[in-house]
Design an enzyme around this catalytic site. Sequence first.
Site, mmCIF file in Angstrom:
data_model
loop_
_atom_site.group_PDB
_atom_site.id
_atom_site.type_symbol
_atom_site.label_atom_id
_atom_site.label_comp_id
_atom_site.label_asym_id
_atom_site.label_seq_id
_atom_site.Cartn_x
_atom_site.Cartn_y
_atom_site.Cartn_z
ATOM 1 N N ARG A 132 -11.569 -17.861 -33.768
ATOM 2 C CA ARG A 132 -10.305 -16.847 -33.224
ATOM 3 C C ARG A 132 -9.242 -16.644 -34.778
ATOM 4 N NH1 ARG A 132 -7.663 -18.298 -27.568
ATOM 5 N NH2 ARG A 132 -7.555 -19.960 -28.637
ATOM 6 N N ARG A 186 -3.936 -17.694 -35.018
ATOM 7 C CA ARG A 186 -3.210 -19.102 -34.470
ATOM 8 C C ARG A 186 -3.039 -20.383 -35.208
ATOM 9 N NH1 ARG A 186 -5.158 -18.351 -27.987
ATOM 10 N NH2 ARG A 186 -4.432 -21.069 -27.706
ATOM 11 N N LYS A 221 -11.189 -18.687 -20.452
ATOM 12 C CA LYS A 221 -10.825 -18.558 -19.409
ATOM 13 C C LYS A 221 -9.829 -17.251 -19.547
ATOM 14 C CE LYS A 221 -7.927 -22.363 -19.676
ATOM 15 N NZ LYS A 221 -8.633 -22.549 -21.320
ATOM 16 N N ARG A 225 -3.475 -28.126 -16.108
ATOM 17 C CA ARG A 225 -4.696 -28.629 -17.230
ATOM 18 C C ARG A 225 -4.036 -30.428 -16.730
ATOM 19 N NH1 ARG A 225 -3.755 -24.692 -21.001
ATOM 20 N NH2 ARG A 225 -4.914 -25.017 -22.730
ATOM 21 N N ARG A 233 -7.133 -30.773 -29.014
ATOM 22 C CA ARG A 233 -6.923 -29.953 -28.204
ATOM 23 C C ARG A 233 -8.194 -30.452 -27.185
ATOM 24 N NH1 ARG A 233 -6.409 -24.346 -29.864
ATOM 25 N NH2 ARG A 233 -5.935 -23.479 -27.667
HETATM 26 P P1 B4P Z 1 -10.066 -18.308 -24.342
HETATM 27 O O1 B4P Z 1 -11.397 -19.306 -24.100
HETATM 28 O O2 B4P Z 1 -10.396 -17.286 -23.534
HETATM 29 O O3 B4P Z 1 -8.553 -18.902 -24.640
HETATM 30 P P2 B4P Z 1 -7.521 -19.378 -24.540
HETATM 31 O O4 B4P Z 1 -7.586 -18.658 -22.829
HETATM 32 O O5 B4P Z 1 -6.543 -18.602 -25.297
HETATM 33 O O6 B4P Z 1 -7.529 -21.260 -24.074
HETATM 34 P P3 B4P Z 1 -7.419 -21.925 -24.768
HETATM 35 O O7 B4P Z 1 -7.582 -23.355 -23.800
HETATM 36 O O8 B4P Z 1 -7.302 -22.164 -26.383
HETATM 37 O O9 B4P Z 1 -5.221 -21.492 -24.802
HETATM 38 P P4 B4P Z 1 -3.411 -21.762 -24.373
HETATM 39 O O10 B4P Z 1 -2.837 -20.330 -24.324
HETATM 40 O O11 B4P Z 1 -3.648 -21.573 -22.627
HETATM 41 O O12 B4P Z 1 -11.102 -17.794 -26.000
HETATM 42 C C1 B4P Z 1 -11.359 -18.384 -26.710
HETATM 43 C C2 B4P Z 1 -12.012 -17.710 -27.643
HETATM 44 O O13 B4P Z 1 -13.327 -17.069 -27.201
HETATM 45 C C3 B4P Z 1 -11.860 -16.234 -27.828
HETATM 46 O O14 B4P Z 1 -11.402 -16.391 -29.918
HETATM 47 C C4 B4P Z 1 -12.606 -15.274 -27.125
HETATM 48 O O15 B4P Z 1 -13.009 -14.009 -27.776
HETATM 49 C C5 B4P Z 1 -13.691 -16.256 -27.394
HETATM 50 N N1 B4P Z 1 -14.812 -15.780 -26.532
HETATM 51 C C6 B4P Z 1 -14.333 -16.082 -24.839
HETATM 52 N N2 B4P Z 1 -15.140 -15.704 -23.816
HETATM 53 C C7 B4P Z 1 -16.519 -15.580 -25.557
HETATM 54 C C8 B4P Z 1 -17.793 -15.460 -25.080
HETATM 55 N N3 B4P Z 1 -18.250 -15.285 -23.827
HETATM 56 N N4 B4P Z 1 -19.043 -15.223 -25.818
HETATM 57 C C9 B4P Z 1 -17.985 -15.525 -27.353
HETATM 58 N N5 B4P Z 1 -16.967 -15.729 -27.364
HETATM 59 C C10 B4P Z 1 -15.694 -15.871 -26.226
HETATM 60 O O16 B4P Z 1 -3.253 -22.879 -24.211
HETATM 61 C C11 B4P Z 1 -2.323 -23.367 -25.354
HETATM 62 C C12 B4P Z 1 -1.747 -24.630 -25.586
HETATM 63 O O17 B4P Z 1 -0.229 -24.394 -24.798
HETATM 64 C C13 B4P Z 1 -2.363 -25.583 -24.946
HETATM 65 O O18 B4P Z 1 -3.016 -26.571 -26.197
HETATM 66 C C14 B4P Z 1 -1.147 -26.311 -24.845
HETATM 67 O O19 B4P Z 1 -0.366 -26.818 -26.194
HETATM 68 C C15 B4P Z 1 0.356 -25.374 -24.347
HETATM 69 N N6 B4P Z 1 -0.340 -25.115 -22.433
HETATM 70 C C16 B4P Z 1 -0.902 -24.279 -21.688
HETATM 71 N N7 B4P Z 1 -0.638 -24.883 -20.676
HETATM 72 C C17 B4P Z 1 -0.175 -25.896 -20.227
HETATM 73 C C18 B4P Z 1 0.341 -26.352 -19.649
HETATM 74 N N8 B4P Z 1 -0.190 -25.983 -18.087
HETATM 75 N N9 B4P Z 1 0.688 -27.626 -19.435
HETATM 76 C C19 B4P Z 1 0.797 -28.117 -20.288
HETATM 77 N N10 B4P Z 1 0.791 -27.334 -21.435
HETATM 78 C C20 B4P Z 1 0.248 -26.471 -21.418
#
Ligand code: B4P
Length: 190
Positions: free
Chosen positions: A127, A133, A13, A88, A144
């Site tokens: 990652r 992280r 995402k 979420r 998660r």
């Molecule tokens: P991403 O999937 O891009 O990770 P993200 O956006 O950080 O999502 P995530 O769900 O992990 O965390 P968020 O900040 O929303 O990438 C992951 C990895 O995959 C990276 O290393 C990337 O390089 C790699 N990758 C991507 N595409 C690829 C491809 N095509 N091929 C190979 N590798 C690839 O949330 C973090 C925390 O915040 C949550 O657990 C929660 O505690 C809190 N939170 C956030 N939003 C919330 C909400 N709305 N309500 C309540 N809590 C919330």
Amino acid sequence: MRIVLLGAPGSGKGTQAERLKAALGVAHISTGELLRAEVAAGSELGRAAKQVMDQGQLVSDAIVLGMLEKRLGLSDAAQGFILDGYPRNLAQAEALDALLARLGQPLDRVIQIDVPAERLTERLAGRATAEGRRDDRPDTVRERLNVYTAQTAPVSDHYAARGELKRIDGEGDVDSVTARIMRALERVAA
Ligand code: B4P
């Protein structure tokens, strides 16, 4: 254009939202990034959020909605936005419906990025090594993914029932996934 990106942790995402922001000229709003900024700033909200995030759980709906509403009020969101990581759970989806109705800014499309669980675990382990992280540690990732299955997966049905959901295959290289999303969005704009 106003878009919600759905997908499990590690589905890409954040990665894709950055590219869509550049391609579409709209704001990228990541609730995870907003929360991490509060943690880094050491605010009261950040201290409370850190404990919850380190356990792989969701931060309270009221806190996240307040943060989101403030962010949507900034000028760059007037041209449109990509919401990454919100909603979420179903309560957040309903709160978003009410907020956007009040602002007169309905969503144009909800994109779900689908990636098999084993690939998600691999990516987040990568990652964890690259960025350190805390919530990418194996135990927290497992939690998660459980939270995603129990609370976030039903959000897809909420949008599918209204015919707003488009599912995208999130496997393969980053460029290929971006191209699939852009094709899905072209069909909306047409
Ligand atoms: P991403 O999937 O891009 O990770 P993200 O956006 O950080 O999502 P995530 O769900 O992990 O965390 P968020 O900040 O929303 O990438 C992951 C990895 O995959 C990276 O290393 C990337 O390089 C790699 N990758 C991507 N595409 C690829 C491809 N095509 N091929 C190979 N590798 C690839 O949330 C973090 C925390 O915040 C949550 O657990 C929660 O505690 C809190 N939170 C956030 N939003 C919330 C909400 N709305 N309500 C309540 N809590 C919330």
